[in-house]
Design a protein around this motif. Structure first.
Motif, PDB file in Angstrom:
ATOM      1  N   LYS A 242       0.831  -1.211   0.000  1.00  0.00           N
ATOM      2  CA  LYS A 242       0.000   0.000   0.000  1.00  0.00           C
ATOM      3  C   LYS A 242       0.862   1.255   0.000  1.00  0.00           C
ATOM      4  CE  LYS A 242      -4.010  -2.027   2.172  1.00  0.00           C
ATOM      5  NZ  LYS A 242      -3.787  -3.262   2.883  1.00  0.00           N
ATOM      6  N   ALA A 243       2.162   1.102   0.276  1.00  0.00           N
ATOM      7  CA  ALA A 243       3.064   2.244   0.333  1.00  0.00           C
ATOM      8  C   ALA A 243       3.502   2.690  -1.057  1.00  0.00           C
ATOM      9  CB  ALA A 243       4.290   1.909   1.162  1.00  0.00           C
ATOM     10  N   LEU A 244       3.498   1.772  -2.020  1.00  0.00           N
ATOM     11  CA  LEU A 244       3.951   2.093  -3.375  1.00  0.00           C
ATOM     12  C   LEU A 244       2.784   2.509  -4.258  1.00  0.00           C
ATOM     13  CD1 LEU A 244       6.380  -0.918  -3.990  1.00  0.00           C
ATOM     14  CD2 LEU A 244       7.001   1.397  -3.369  1.00  0.00           C
ATOM     15  N   SER A 245       3.053   3.468  -5.129  1.00  0.00           N
ATOM     16  CA  SER A 245       2.044   3.884  -6.103  1.00  0.00           C
ATOM     17  C   SER A 245       2.005   2.870  -7.242  1.00  0.00           C
ATOM     18  CB  SER A 245       2.384   5.274  -6.648  1.00  0.00           C
ATOM     19  OG  SER A 245       3.550   5.209  -7.435  1.00  0.00           O
ATOM     20  N   PRO A 246       0.941   2.857  -8.037  1.00  0.00           N
ATOM     21  CA  PRO A 246       0.897   1.927  -9.169  1.00  0.00           C
ATOM     22  C   PRO A 246       2.054   2.117 -10.142  1.00  0.00           C
ATOM     23  CG  PRO A 246      -1.275   2.820  -8.771  1.00  0.00           C
ATOM     24  CD  PRO A 246      -0.331   3.540  -7.850  1.00  0.00           C
ATOM     25  N   TYR A 247       2.489   3.353 -10.342  1.00  0.00           N
ATOM     26  CA  TYR A 247       3.622   3.611 -11.238  1.00  0.00           C
ATOM     27  C   TYR A 247       4.900   3.006 -10.674  1.00  0.00           C
ATOM     28  CZ  TYR A 247       7.224   6.038 -13.861  1.00  0.00           C
ATOM     29  OH  TYR A 247       8.324   6.318 -14.631  1.00  0.00           O
ATOM     30  N   GLN A 248       5.120   3.145  -9.356  1.00  0.00           N
ATOM     31  CA  GLN A 248       6.311   2.577  -8.724  1.00  0.00           C
ATOM     32  C   GLN A 248       6.296   1.050  -8.806  1.00  0.00           C
ATOM     33  OE1 GLN A 248       5.852   4.446  -4.907  1.00  0.00           O
ATOM     34  NE2 GLN A 248       7.445   5.972  -5.347  1.00  0.00           N
ATOM     35  N   LYS A 249       5.128   0.451  -8.621  1.00  0.00           N
ATOM     36  CA  LYS A 249       5.010  -1.003  -8.751  1.00  0.00           C
ATOM     37  C   LYS A 249       5.349  -1.436 -10.167  1.00  0.00           C
ATOM     38  CE  LYS A 249       1.416  -1.392  -5.264  1.00  0.00           C
ATOM     39  NZ  LYS A 249       0.028  -1.743  -4.993  1.00  0.00           N
TER      40      LYS A 249
END
Length: 140
Positions: free
Chosen positions: A48-55
């Protein structure tokens, strides 16, 4: 205790899974009875800490091998479990920092300048002349 990756990104402690086992590394006879080897896994997909772009950036990069969407790091370098825990956390943080770096800019291809071309040819001629002067000429 949260794991700080960047100033604006922290991984909560509950998103990191820990496993402990017996180490095959240093420790003498103590290694047979203590579980000093540390394995941590961080599930990128469910974070939940990462944004979809970071994932997406982490999943696309080939620098680290994702196992079922998890980054897994095993450490058994030190003698104590606590030292191995700290080392594993620092390796996870540095891995995530490296994966989240922006990709480098593409190089714009340019033609070599006239002076650089001339310098290259002149140095090649000098080198050839030097080698030619080393040869011994035998006249029969």
């Amino acid at each position: 205790m949260n794991l700080r990756i960047k100033t604006n990104l922290e991984i909560p402690a509950n998103e990191i899974q820990w496993r402990f086992s017996r180490s095959s590394g240093a420790g003498g006879q103590n290694v047979n009875k203590t579980e000093s080897r540390v394995e941590i896994s961080f599930n990128v997909a469910y974070s939940k800490a990462l944004s979809p772009y970071q994932k997406y950036m982490i999943s696309v990069r080939n620098d680290v091998k994702l196992i079922n969407g998890c980054i897994c790091i095993a450490v058994q370098d030190k003698r104590t479990q606590n030292q191995n825990r700290q080392l594993a956390l620092s390796r996870l943080a540095s891995t995530l920092r490296e994966l989240l770096k922006p990709p480098p800019k593409n190089r714009r291809e340019t033609m070599p300048t006239r002076s650089s071309h001339r310098k290259r040819v002149d140095s090649k001629k000098k080198r050839g002349e030097l080698k030619r002067n080393r040869q011994t000429i035998i006249d029969f």
